[in-house]
Every structure is written in structure tokens, then in C-alpha cells.
Write a protein that holds these residues in place. Structure first.
Motif, PDB file in Angstrom:
ATOM      1  N   GLY A 342       0.805  -1.214   0.000  1.00  0.00           N
ATOM      2  CA  GLY A 342       0.000   0.000   0.000  1.00  0.00           C
ATOM      3  C   GLY A 342       0.834   1.257   0.000  1.00  0.00           C
ATOM      4  O   GLY A 342       2.059   1.198  -0.122  1.00  0.00           O
ATOM      5  N   PRO A 343       0.124   2.370   0.117  1.00  0.00           N
ATOM      6  CA  PRO A 343      -1.299   2.405   0.469  1.00  0.00           C
ATOM      7  C   PRO A 343      -2.257   2.030  -0.662  1.00  0.00           C
ATOM      8  O   PRO A 343      -3.318   1.490  -0.409  1.00  0.00           O
ATOM      9  CB  PRO A 343      -1.517   3.858   0.905  1.00  0.00           C
ATOM     10  N   LEU A 344      -1.928   2.330  -1.913  1.00  0.00           N
ATOM     11  CA  LEU A 344      -2.854   2.084  -3.012  1.00  0.00           C
ATOM     12  C   LEU A 344      -2.751   0.630  -3.450  1.00  0.00           C
ATOM     13  O   LEU A 344      -1.804   0.241  -4.122  1.00  0.00           O
ATOM     14  CB  LEU A 344      -2.543   3.008  -4.192  1.00  0.00           C
ATOM     15  N   GLU A 386       4.050   9.297  -3.678  1.00  0.00           N
ATOM     16  CA  GLU A 386       5.249   8.481  -3.892  1.00  0.00           C
ATOM     17  C   GLU A 386       4.897   7.157  -4.570  1.00  0.00           C
ATOM     18  O   GLU A 386       5.572   6.732  -5.509  1.00  0.00           O
ATOM     19  CB  GLU A 386       5.942   8.227  -2.552  1.00  0.00           C
ATOM     20  N   GLN A 387       3.823   6.517  -4.112  1.00  0.00           N
ATOM     21  CA  GLN A 387       3.468   5.235  -4.720  1.00  0.00           C
ATOM     22  C   GLN A 387       2.958   5.408  -6.147  1.00  0.00           C
ATOM     23  O   GLN A 387       3.271   4.612  -7.025  1.00  0.00           O
ATOM     24  CB  GLN A 387       2.420   4.505  -3.893  1.00  0.00           C
ATOM     25  N   ALA A 388       2.177   6.455  -6.390  1.00  0.00           N
ATOM     26  CA  ALA A 388       1.696   6.702  -7.751  1.00  0.00           C
ATOM     27  C   ALA A 388       2.863   6.862  -8.718  1.00  0.00           C
ATOM     28  O   ALA A 388       2.805   6.397  -9.866  1.00  0.00           O
ATOM     29  CB  ALA A 388       0.809   7.934  -7.770  1.00  0.00           C
ATOM     30  N   ALA A 389       3.949   7.477  -8.258  1.00  0.00           N
ATOM     31  CA  ALA A 389       5.133   7.652  -9.106  1.00  0.00           C
ATOM     32  C   ALA A 389       5.812   6.316  -9.401  1.00  0.00           C
ATOM     33  O   ALA A 389       6.395   6.126 -10.477  1.00  0.00           O
ATOM     34  CB  ALA A 389       6.112   8.605  -8.435  1.00  0.00           C
ATOM     35  N   ARG A 390       5.737   5.368  -8.452  1.00  0.00           N
ATOM     36  CA  ARG A 390       6.328   4.042  -8.686  1.00  0.00           C
ATOM     37  C   ARG A 390       5.459   3.207  -9.625  1.00  0.00           C
ATOM     38  O   ARG A 390       5.967   2.507 -10.490  1.00  0.00           O
ATOM     39  CB  ARG A 390       6.500   3.291  -7.361  1.00  0.00           C
ATOM     40  N   VAL A 391       4.150   3.281  -9.439  1.00  0.00           N
ATOM     41  CA  VAL A 391       3.248   2.465 -10.251  1.00  0.00           C
ATOM     42  C   VAL A 391       3.146   3.012 -11.670  1.00  0.00           C
ATOM     43  O   VAL A 391       3.123   2.256 -12.645  1.00  0.00           O
ATOM     44  CB  VAL A 391       1.852   2.394  -9.589  1.00  0.00           C
ATOM     45  N   PHE A 392       3.092   4.342 -11.783  1.00  0.00           N
ATOM     46  CA  PHE A 392       2.969   4.999 -13.088  1.00  0.00           C
ATOM     47  C   PHE A 392       4.133   5.978 -13.275  1.00  0.00           C
ATOM     48  O   PHE A 392       3.957   7.193 -13.215  1.00  0.00           O
ATOM     49  CB  PHE A 392       1.635   5.742 -13.190  1.00  0.00           C
ATOM     50  N   PRO A 393       5.344   5.455 -13.486  1.00  0.00           N
ATOM     51  CA  PRO A 393       6.519   6.334 -13.574  1.00  0.00           C
ATOM     52  C   PRO A 393       6.481   7.269 -14.781  1.00  0.00           C
ATOM     53  O   PRO A 393       7.233   8.254 -14.813  1.00  0.00           O
ATOM     54  CB  PRO A 393       7.683   5.344 -13.666  1.00  0.00           C
ATOM     55  N   MET A 394       5.643   6.992 -15.733  1.00  0.00           N
ATOM     56  CA  MET A 394       5.552   7.836 -16.928  1.00  0.00           C
ATOM     57  C   MET A 394       4.692   9.074 -16.691  1.00  0.00           C
ATOM     58  O   MET A 394       4.642   9.971 -17.540  1.00  0.00           O
ATOM     59  CB  MET A 394       4.982   7.028 -18.099  1.00  0.00           C
TER      60      MET A 394
END
Length: 472
Positions: A342-344, A386-394
Motif C-alpha cells: 500500500g497504500p494504493l 510516492e506510490q503513484a510515481a512508482r506504479v505509473f513512472p511515466m
């Protein structure tokens, strides 16, 4: 609704002594119902209230919040653009909700699922077509076969009468998984699946409740599907509009900011004690989640409380990430993701069909929702970005981020629905819908059809209308 923390105000030693329903003499004295107080202005309460009003009953609706909608809630993400911060999805089998949507002049829009999905189930993220995760297909197939066997055996109309109900209701879903799931991929995926379907930590729900929830909602595959399934569509402009339009029909009969503390009955009627005073009527409808319903004082005392010691809050937090437009589509992505940490734990494209803005909705569910809900606002936001940047680095950072914490929401005590723990169905199931004298019960948690969904809430409202009309 109540303003308490959900702890029971009904003394347990007196609770068990009260009669469950009117005796013959009391029913004869009751006469025709002409007035009603409805507590709770969510889908169930407003469906019941407008149904009663349409049949000539004088209705007053009391709502603790300063808005209507309950666990539906609209979030403004751009000028003229709202998305769902609460309940959102519906499918073709949700016939009562769809009928209501049409009647109110609203439209549905398909949930966008075109493009590849992102999965972060280990150290590295993976992009692949479809929604099936990059895990062992045989192990996940075995998991779904086991779930299908459980759901096929449960009695959806009366789960407590299911064969072997006592054992199934004493065992948590976590303990069941420990016994049945041997492959590490199945063990990894199971809590993610249960979080998405039920907003549940497997340790919080009994196997009977898990099986009932899945069966009640149409089965594992229907609940889990977008096209042709329970998540196929959204209400254009947000599901909250259903409650707003229903409330508009009632006008001043809907009273906001009214926290209900007590419901007292006598031979001639019921008195609902709220913030602004007491409201007298022939009957009351309690359209509240069970943990909130239990925090109200009842006289006579309830024969059986609405929740048990192991009843838990639905564990869901929604994170709404706003972008100038659905930028992920430019990279061939659907916006769907599944994440082991998580969190997402998952994301979906909730961008308005009219365009003008891109929206990714992130779901924080189960045990992760409780952990996330305990963080301060700054750490929550940082963790999501931070997690959104890892999941969707583009993607660039979102231009806005909204977090809707249903776990700690004062007048919901969780979302999607309350979680029935070990022993709950055997203890509370038989009285799920039974009126307590002049008090009737509504809410998605009282529906054995589509329990936990908006459809279940609407159906419970219709049921209560029929019950009250049958009184006199």
C-alpha cells in the motif's frame, strides 16, 4: 444517525429481555400509519422516505451530516466535473438502482478499461494486457474454484441456515486461507481480492460472511468484472446525485444536522430524540449502518443488538488523484493497477466522460486502510504521491489529491458496508429485518440481495415501504 464512536449505549443485560415485535393487541391499536420518521438520508433512507411520501404518509427525514447521500459523496475535481468519493459502480443486474437512475433523469457512463494494466507485485512493476495479474494461473484458478464452491453452498436468503453454518461462521477468512491456500501466489492475491471486493481484512470476516457477500452480489466473476459485471458503469456526474434528487422531492422534510440520540416507543407511537428536539410519528425507519444503529438508545431495549462484538467497519479509503487529462491513455494504459503493498492496493480510471480532467481513483482497503487512516494528513499525501510515481513512472505528479477516509468517517463507520465477523450471522441474521415494534430497519446491511452495494440499499428501502404499508 448518531454522533458517538459507535460503542453501544444499550445496556446488554436489559437488551435481551425486550419483545421483538408487536403483540396482537398492540397491532390492532396501531391503526393505519400516517406519519413516519426516517433516520439517515442515504440511498436506503431516501428511497424509503420518498416511497412512503408517494403513498400519502407524512415523512420527516433526519440526517446527522450537513449533506445527504450517506456513503455516496461527490467530489469536485474541476469546474463542472464531479467524481465519486464514495460508492460508485453498478451493473445490469442492479435493476432497482437503474430504474431509479432513469426515473430521476440521470445517465450512466461505462467504466473506462481500455489499455494495458500495471502490476507491482514484487520489486519491479509489470505492464500487461488485461486484468489478470502476473501470478501463477493454476494457483489463482484453484483459489477461485474454492471460492465458487463456498458461494454455491451458501443460502443467500438466510445465510444462518446454510449447511454447516455454525462452522463457517466461527472461522475467519484468514484462518480459511491459511488452511486452504498452499501456493504463495494465492496467499498473496487473496487479501488483495477480498479488499477490492469487500473492503475487508480477511481476519475481520467469517467465512460465512465472505461466501454470502460474494453470492449476494452475483458471484465472484460478476462482482469482479467491469464489462458485463458489477463494475461496468458509473452514474454520469456522480452517484451522489441520486440522493440529492430524491431529497429534492421531499424539500423541507429533510432536516440536516440532526443527530439522533434515542428512539422511544409506546402503545400509540414513537418519539425520535435528535439535536433540535423530539419528533413524534407512528413509525420510525432506522436507515443506518449497524454500528451506528447500536449507538442509539432504544426504549424498549432491542431484543438483539444490530452488531456483534466482532462486527467491524468496512475498511476503505479512496484517494482521488487529479491530472490535467487522462495522461496514462497516451501510454496505452487503462489506469488499472494492482499492488501488493500500500497504500494504493489498486487504481482505476474514473475520469469524467465529458472530459476536461483526468482522474485516477486509488483504493486503500483492508488492514492497509486502518494503517493508512492512522497517519497524519501530510504523511498520507506523501505516501500516495510516492506510490503513484512508482506504479505509473511515466506520469507527472498529480495536480490535486483528495483523500476520503471512510474508516474514520463519523457518520458512516466504514465503507462499503459493515463486516460481519465470527458468530455474527448466527446471532444477528434471524433478526436482520424483523421490525422492533414500531421501528423498521433499512440499509444495504439489511439486504440479502446485493449486500454492501447501492442496489442493496435501494432494495432495502423498497422492502421497508412494503412493511409499513402492511401494518395498517
Amino acid at each position: 444517525m448518531t454522533g458517538s464512536d459507535g460503542s453501544a449505549t444499550t445496556p446488554p443485560d436489559r437488551s435481551a429481555a425486550a419483545p421483538a415485535a408487536d403483540g396482537p393487541g398492540r397491532a390492532a391499536r396501531a391503526g393505519r400509519v400516517s406519519t413516519a420518521v426516517v433516520v439517515g438520508a442515504g440511498l436506503a433512507g431516501l428511497t424509503a422516505a420518498t416511497g412512503l411520501a408517494a403513498r400519502g404518509i407524512d415523512v420527516t427525514v433526519l440526517e446527522a451530516r450537513t449533506r445527504v447521500g450517506g456513503r455516496t459523496h461527490g467530489l469536485l475535481v474541476a469546474p463542472g466535473r464531479q467524481v465519486d468519493a464514495g460508492a460508485a459502480y453498478l451493473g445490469e443486474r442492479h435493476t432497482e438502482l437503474l430504474s431509479l437512475v432513469k426515473e430521476l433523469g440521470l445517465d450512466t457512463t461505462p467504466t473506462a478499461m481500455h489499455g494495458a494494466s500495471r502490476f507491482v507485485l514484487g520489486r519491479e512493476g509489470t505492464t500487461r494486457d488485461g486484468r489478470f495479474p502476473p501470478l501463477n494461473a493454476v494457483a489463482l484458478g484453484d483459489l477461485f474454484e474454492l471460492l465458487d464452491e463456498l458461494t454455491a453452498a451458501v443460502r443467500p436468503d438466510a445465510p444462518w441456515l446454510t449447511p454447516d453454518a455454525a462452522r463457517l461462521d466461527s472461522l475467519t477468512a484468514a484462518a480459511w486461507a491459511e488452511q486452504k491456500l498452499t501456493h504463495p501466489d494465492a496467499r498473496l492475491f487473496f487479501p488483495l481480492f477480498l479488499g477490492e471486493m469487500m473492503a475487508a481484512d480477511p481476519a475481520d470476516v467469517s467465512v460465512l460472511h465472505m461466501a454470502f457477500y460474494l453470492r449476494s452480489g452475483g458471484g465472484v466473476r460478476y462482482l469482479n468484472a467491469f464489462e458485463g459485471g458489477a463494475q461496468q458503469d458509473r452514474i454520469a456526474g456522480g452517484a451522489h446525485q441520486v440522493c440529492e434528487r430524491l431529497a429534492g422531492r421531499l424539500g423541507a422534510r429533510v432536516r440536516l444536522g440532526e443527530v439522533v440520540r434515542a428512539v422511544h416507543q409506546d402503545d400509540d407511537g414513537v418519539t425520535v430524540h435528535a439535536t433540535a428536539g423530539a419528533y413524534r410519528a407512528d413509525v420510525a425507519v432506522m436507515a443506518l449502518p449497524p454500528l451506528l444503529a447500536d449507538a442509539v438508545e432504544y426504549r424498549p431495549w432491542l431484543p438483539v443488538r444490530r452488531a456483534g462484538e466482532r462486527t467491524a467497519r468496512g475498511c476503505a479509503v479512496k484517494a482521488t488523484l487529479v491530472y490535467p487529462e487522462p495522461l496514462w491513455r497516451e501510454h496505452g494504459l487503462s489506469g488499472w493497477s494492482v499492488n501488493a503493498e500500500g497504500p494504493l492496493l489498486s487504481t482505476v480510471d474514473d475520469s469524467p466522460a465529458e472530459g476536461g480532467v483526468g482522474v485516477l481513483t486509488g483504493f486503500v482497503t483492508g488492514r492497509e486502510a486502518r494503517r493508512f487512516g492512522a497517519l497524519d494528513p501530510r504523511r498520507r499525501r506523501a505516501a500516495v504521491v510516492e506510490q503513484a510515481a512508482r506504479v505509473f513512472p511515466m506520469l507527472p505528479p498529480p495536480t490535486a489529491l483528495h483523500i476520503t477516509d471512510w474508516v474514520n468517517e463519523q457518520y458512516s463507520h466504514g465503507c462499503y458496508a459493515a463486516l460481519r465477523g465470527p458468530g455474527d450471522w448466527l446471532r444477528h441474521g434471524p433478526t436482520l429485518t424483523a421490525p422492533h415494534r414500531r421501528v423498521h430497519w433499512a440499509g444495504t446491511e439489511t439486504s440479502t440481495e446485493y449486500f454492501g452495494l447501492m442496489e442493496g440499499a435501494v432494495r432495502s428501502g423498497h422492502r421497508v415501504v412494503a412493511e409499513i404499508l402492511a401494518r395498517g
